[in-house]
Design a protein around this motif. Structure first.
Motif, PDB file in Angstrom:
ATOM      1  N   LEU A 195      29.692  41.871 -36.381  1.00  0.00           N
ATOM      2  CA  LEU A 195      29.727  42.601 -35.116  1.00  0.00           C
ATOM      3  C   LEU A 195      31.088  42.373 -34.461  1.00  0.00           C
ATOM      4  CD1 LEU A 195      27.416  44.308 -34.033  1.00  0.00           C
ATOM      5  CD2 LEU A 195      26.869  42.480 -32.445  1.00  0.00           C
ATOM      6  N   THR A 196      31.800  43.455 -34.148  1.00  0.00           N
ATOM      7  CA  THR A 196      33.126  43.375 -33.547  1.00  0.00           C
ATOM      8  C   THR A 196      33.123  44.038 -32.171  1.00  0.00           C
ATOM      9  OG1 THR A 196      33.815  45.431 -34.627  1.00  0.00           O
ATOM     10  CG2 THR A 196      34.218  43.375 -35.816  1.00  0.00           C
ATOM     11  N   HIS A 197      34.281  43.980 -31.527  1.00  0.00           N
ATOM     12  CA  HIS A 197      34.491  44.574 -30.191  1.00  0.00           C
ATOM     13  C   HIS A 197      33.506  43.990 -29.180  1.00  0.00           C
ATOM     14  CE1 HIS A 197      36.454  47.487 -32.866  1.00  0.00           C
ATOM     15  NE2 HIS A 197      37.224  47.796 -31.837  1.00  0.00           N
ATOM     16  N   LEU A 198      33.272  42.692 -29.270  1.00  0.00           N
ATOM     17  CA  LEU A 198      32.399  42.034 -28.297  1.00  0.00           C
ATOM     18  C   LEU A 198      33.145  41.595 -27.044  1.00  0.00           C
ATOM     19  CD1 LEU A 198      30.291  39.808 -30.724  1.00  0.00           C
ATOM     20  CD2 LEU A 198      29.524  41.843 -29.507  1.00  0.00           C
ATOM     21  N   ASP A 199      34.473  41.703 -27.043  1.00  0.00           N
ATOM     22  CA  ASP A 199      35.233  41.279 -25.862  1.00  0.00           C
ATOM     23  C   ASP A 199      35.105  42.266 -24.710  1.00  0.00           C
ATOM     24  OD1 ASP A 199      36.449  43.159 -27.392  1.00  0.00           O
ATOM     25  OD2 ASP A 199      38.491  42.396 -27.147  1.00  0.00           O
ATOM     26  N   GLY A 200      34.493  43.421 -24.958  1.00  0.00           N
ATOM     27  CA  GLY A 200      34.298  44.379 -23.874  1.00  0.00           C
ATOM     28  C   GLY A 200      33.154  44.030 -22.953  1.00  0.00           C
ATOM     29  N   TYR A 201      32.313  43.080 -23.339  1.00  0.00           N
ATOM     30  CA  TYR A 201      31.175  42.673 -22.500  1.00  0.00           C
ATOM     31  C   TYR A 201      31.556  41.404 -21.747  1.00  0.00           C
ATOM     32  CZ  TYR A 201      28.518  45.909 -25.406  1.00  0.00           C
ATOM     33  OH  TYR A 201      28.064  47.026 -26.058  1.00  0.00           O
ATOM     34  N   ARG A 202      31.620  41.521 -20.432  1.00  0.00           N
ATOM     35  CA  ARG A 202      31.987  40.375 -19.595  1.00  0.00           C
ATOM     36  C   ARG A 202      30.775  39.564 -19.160  1.00  0.00           C
ATOM     37  NH1 ARG A 202      37.077  39.734 -21.034  1.00  0.00           N
ATOM     38  NH2 ARG A 202      38.284  41.676 -20.827  1.00  0.00           N
ATOM     39  N   ASP A 203      29.642  40.220 -19.062  1.00  0.00           N
ATOM     40  CA  ASP A 203      28.419  39.540 -18.626  1.00  0.00           C
ATOM     41  C   ASP A 203      27.762  38.872 -19.847  1.00  0.00           C
ATOM     42  OD1 ASP A 203      26.274  38.617 -17.263  1.00  0.00           O
ATOM     43  OD2 ASP A 203      25.295  40.564 -16.993  1.00  0.00           O
ATOM     44  N   ASN A 204      27.526  37.568 -19.747  1.00  0.00           N
ATOM     45  CA  ASN A 204      26.924  36.840 -20.869  1.00  0.00           C
ATOM     46  C   ASN A 204      25.499  37.303 -21.153  1.00  0.00           C
ATOM     47  OD1 ASN A 204      29.206  35.264 -21.286  1.00  0.00           O
ATOM     48  ND2 ASN A 204      28.550  33.703 -19.829  1.00  0.00           N
ATOM     49  N   LYS A 205      24.762  37.646 -20.119  1.00  0.00           N
ATOM     50  CA  LYS A 205      23.399  38.101 -20.308  1.00  0.00           C
ATOM     51  C   LYS A 205      23.372  39.423 -21.074  1.00  0.00           C
ATOM     52  CE  LYS A 205      19.093  38.910 -17.795  1.00  0.00           C
ATOM     53  NZ  LYS A 205      18.459  38.939 -16.446  1.00  0.00           N
ATOM     54  N   GLN A 206      24.253  40.336 -20.725  1.00  0.00           N
ATOM     55  CA  GLN A 206      24.329  41.607 -21.439  1.00  0.00           C
ATOM     56  C   GLN A 206      24.823  41.397 -22.860  1.00  0.00           C
ATOM     57  OE1 GLN A 206      27.017  44.396 -19.685  1.00  0.00           O
ATOM     58  NE2 GLN A 206      26.268  46.131 -20.876  1.00  0.00           N
ATOM     59  N   LEU A 207      25.745  40.455 -23.053  1.00  0.00           N
ATOM     60  CA  LEU A 207      26.254  40.170 -24.397  1.00  0.00           C
ATOM     61  C   LEU A 207      25.146  39.644 -25.314  1.00  0.00           C
ATOM     62  CD1 LEU A 207      28.664  39.928 -26.319  1.00  0.00           C
ATOM     63  CD2 LEU A 207      29.089  37.651 -25.367  1.00  0.00           C
ATOM     64  N   ARG A 208      24.326  38.737 -24.799  1.00  0.00           N
ATOM     65  CA  ARG A 208      23.215  38.225 -25.596  1.00  0.00           C
ATOM     66  C   ARG A 208      22.212  39.316 -25.924  1.00  0.00           C
ATOM     67  NH1 ARG A 208      23.567  33.870 -21.847  1.00  0.00           N
ATOM     68  NH2 ARG A 208      21.762  34.736 -20.741  1.00  0.00           N
ATOM     69  N   ARG A 209      21.968  40.207 -24.972  1.00  0.00           N
ATOM     70  CA  ARG A 209      21.026  41.295 -25.213  1.00  0.00           C
ATOM     71  C   ARG A 209      21.550  42.251 -26.283  1.00  0.00           C
ATOM     72  NH1 ARG A 209      20.581  42.688 -20.419  1.00  0.00           N
ATOM     73  NH2 ARG A 209      21.956  44.507 -20.358  1.00  0.00           N
ATOM     74  N   VAL A 210      22.842  42.547 -26.256  1.00  0.00           N
ATOM     75  CA  VAL A 210      23.424  43.433 -27.260  1.00  0.00           C
ATOM     76  C   VAL A 210      23.391  42.780 -28.635  1.00  0.00           C
ATOM     77  CG1 VAL A 210      25.579  44.516 -28.001  1.00  0.00           C
ATOM     78  CG2 VAL A 210      24.857  44.685 -25.629  1.00  0.00           C
ATOM     79  N   LYS A 211      23.705  41.499 -28.723  1.00  0.00           N
ATOM     80  CA  LYS A 211      23.660  40.793 -30.001  1.00  0.00           C
ATOM     81  C   LYS A 211      22.254  40.819 -30.595  1.00  0.00           C
ATOM     82  CE  LYS A 211      27.453  37.491 -29.405  1.00  0.00           C
ATOM     83  NZ  LYS A 211      27.793  36.045 -29.302  1.00  0.00           N
ATOM     84  N   LYS A 212      21.275  40.556 -29.769  1.00  0.00           N
ATOM     85  CA  LYS A 212      19.898  40.538 -30.247  1.00  0.00           C
ATOM     86  C   LYS A 212      19.448  41.917 -30.695  1.00  0.00           C
ATOM     87  CE  LYS A 212      15.253  39.074 -28.854  1.00  0.00           C
ATOM     88  NZ  LYS A 212      14.440  38.501 -27.745  1.00  0.00           N
ATOM     89  N   MET A 213      19.814  42.938 -29.938  1.00  0.00           N
ATOM     90  CA  MET A 213      19.409  44.299 -30.281  1.00  0.00           C
ATOM     91  C   MET A 213      20.056  44.740 -31.594  1.00  0.00           C
ATOM     92  SD  MET A 213      20.029  47.801 -28.133  1.00  0.00           S
ATOM     93  CE  MET A 213      21.796  47.647 -28.371  1.00  0.00           C
ATOM     94  N   MET A 214      21.352  44.462 -31.757  1.00  0.00           N
ATOM     95  CA  MET A 214      22.047  44.846 -32.978  1.00  0.00           C
ATOM     96  C   MET A 214      21.506  44.092 -34.192  1.00  0.00           C
ATOM     97  SD  MET A 214      24.364  47.188 -32.428  1.00  0.00           S
ATOM     98  CE  MET A 214      25.261  47.936 -31.065  1.00  0.00           C
ATOM     99  N   LYS A 215      21.185  42.836 -33.991  1.00  0.00           N
ATOM    100  CA  LYS A 215      20.678  42.040 -35.104  1.00  0.00           C
ATOM    101  C   LYS A 215      19.339  42.576 -35.598  1.00  0.00           C
ATOM    102  CE  LYS A 215      18.934  38.045 -34.204  1.00  0.00           C
ATOM    103  NZ  LYS A 215      18.771  36.627 -33.816  1.00  0.00           N
ATOM    104  N   HIS A 216      18.428  42.868 -34.677  1.00  0.00           N
ATOM    105  CA  HIS A 216      17.120  43.374 -35.084  1.00  0.00           C
ATOM    106  C   HIS A 216      17.218  44.792 -35.653  1.00  0.00           C
ATOM    107  CE1 HIS A 216      14.483  40.101 -33.727  1.00  0.00           C
ATOM    108  NE2 HIS A 216      15.335  39.938 -32.741  1.00  0.00           N
TER     109      HIS A 216
END
Length: 382
Positions: A195-216
């Motif tokens: 997973l790339t281009h994760l530096d565009g998410y500044r909010d840690n909560k939103q970043l964790r949610r995106v990681k989890k969604m992409m993984k599943h």
């Protein structure tokens, strides 16, 4: 509060009745008729049955042991597979890693980061496969997958590990789903998501949610538990050193699956080619090509019919074994010691040095073979 009334005084008749009851025999102790202690007293040998035989069928006994053994043997029999013979030599050819992803996701940046990690060299222009030394007997060939369907079909036949690069700011694209479906038809080699281009998410909560969604979402397309790596951003034009080291360590320890189709059909991943056709002939005349690469799978012999991807079937006119352009470190050390002995640097009566295991790679071991790229002393020709 009202005062408590005193009990009435005992008369002579009450005292006489109490004396008569004291003379009666006391109630005898009732012994236990059930329980562990009662069974111990009943059994002469002292053995105790701790479970109800009707409720606990597999608690013990000859039949219970037999059933347990049968159950374990049935489970072991389900895991048995027909033996597969690995036809690769003792020093195997390079492990093929295919980097796949949509345009602009960062495939070239990932290859440059891996080359910098393994070989300590900077790769500016990428053209064709890149072969690196990663261990004592371990080499990898990194190939960037183009976007056309023909290239996807060809790389799916030879890939040992596929790295799917996904843009976290956009999501999954059609090329990723197409390549997954192609891999399922061709034996489904090892896969990993990135997973790339994760530096565009500044909010840690939103970043964790995106990681989890992409993984599943990646798991639903491949299988549950598929490995997923994350690249948080760029540093000096490449991905972060620790994140690249984690991915490189995973690639280094991976072992390719033994696929029966590949073992029965020898194949060569062409690292470079040369055209030896007579220059006086017209361009439409048949060409004579020399293809250089490592042989995978079974034995490849002269006179066999080979399929050149995208062109057709041809007969192999001649084959020749060449020196390894990217030798493993053990071969480098053996050649170095042999050169020392020939130069007379080793004394005649000196004690033979014990061969030590290579724990780390020296600079002379970090070889890069990239004929189409501008790395080392090789520069790509336009």
């Amino acid at each position: 509060l009202p005062r408590r009334s005193r009990p009435p005084p005992r008369d002579a008749g009450t005292l006489a009745a109490m004396d008569a009851g004291a003379e009666k025999a006391k109630k005898s102790h009732k012994k236990r008729a059930s329980g562990v202690k009662a069974k111990k007293k009943r059994d002469k040998d002292g053995t105790v049955e701790r479970h109800n035989p009707k409720a606990h069928t597999f608690s013990g006994g000859a039949k219970s042991v037999q059933r347990k053994v049968m159950h374990s043997l049935e489970r072991a029999a389900k895991k048995e597979r027909a033996p597969r013979v690995d036809k690769n030599p003792e020093v195997p050819p390079p492990f093929v890693v295919v980097v796949q992803g949509p345009p602009g996701v960062g495939k070239s940046t990932l290859i440059q980061s891996l080359v910098k990690h393994y070989a300590r060299q900077r790769l500016i222009k990428i053209g064709g496969p890149v072969t690196l030394v990663t261990g004592r007997q371990r080499r990898i060939t990194i190939v960037e997958c183009p976007q056309d369907m023909a290239s996807m079909l060809d790389l799916a036949k030879v890939a040992d590990l596929v790295v799917f690069m996904i843009d976290a700011s956009f999501g999954f694209e059609l090329e990723t789903f197409e390549f997954i479906n192609i891999l399922q038809v061709h034996g489904f080699p090892r896969i990993v998501g990135l997973l790339t281009h994760l530096d565009g998410y500044r909010d840690n909560k939103q970043l964790r949610r995106v990681k989890k969604m992409m993984k599943h979402r990646f798991w639903s397309e491949c299988f549950d538990g598929a490995k997923m790596f994350y690249m948080s951003g760029l540093q000096y034009g490449r991905y972060h050193r620790l994140e690249v080291a984690t991915l490189a360590r995973f690639i280094t320890v991976q072992r390719g699956q033994i696929l029966s189709w590949r073992q029965n059909h020898p194949y060569v991943l062409g690292l470079r080619w040369e055209d030896h056709t007579d220059p006086t002939l017209p361009p439409s005349a048949p060409r004579r090509l020399d293809v250089y690469g490592y042989v995978y799978g079974g034995r490849l012999r002269e006179g066999m019919q080979a399929h050149l991807a995208g062109i057709g079937d041809f007969f192999i006119a001649a084959m020749k074994r060449l020196p390894d352009p990217c030798p493993p470190p053990e071969e480098v050390e053996s050649a170095r010691n042999k050169a020392k002995q020939e130069a007379g640097q080793t004394a005649v009566g000196a004690k033979a040095k014990v061969k030590n295991a290579l724990r780390t790679l020296a600079e002379r071991h970090r070889i890069v073979y990239a004929p189409g790229s501008d790395v080392g002393s090789i520069t790509g020709v336009e």
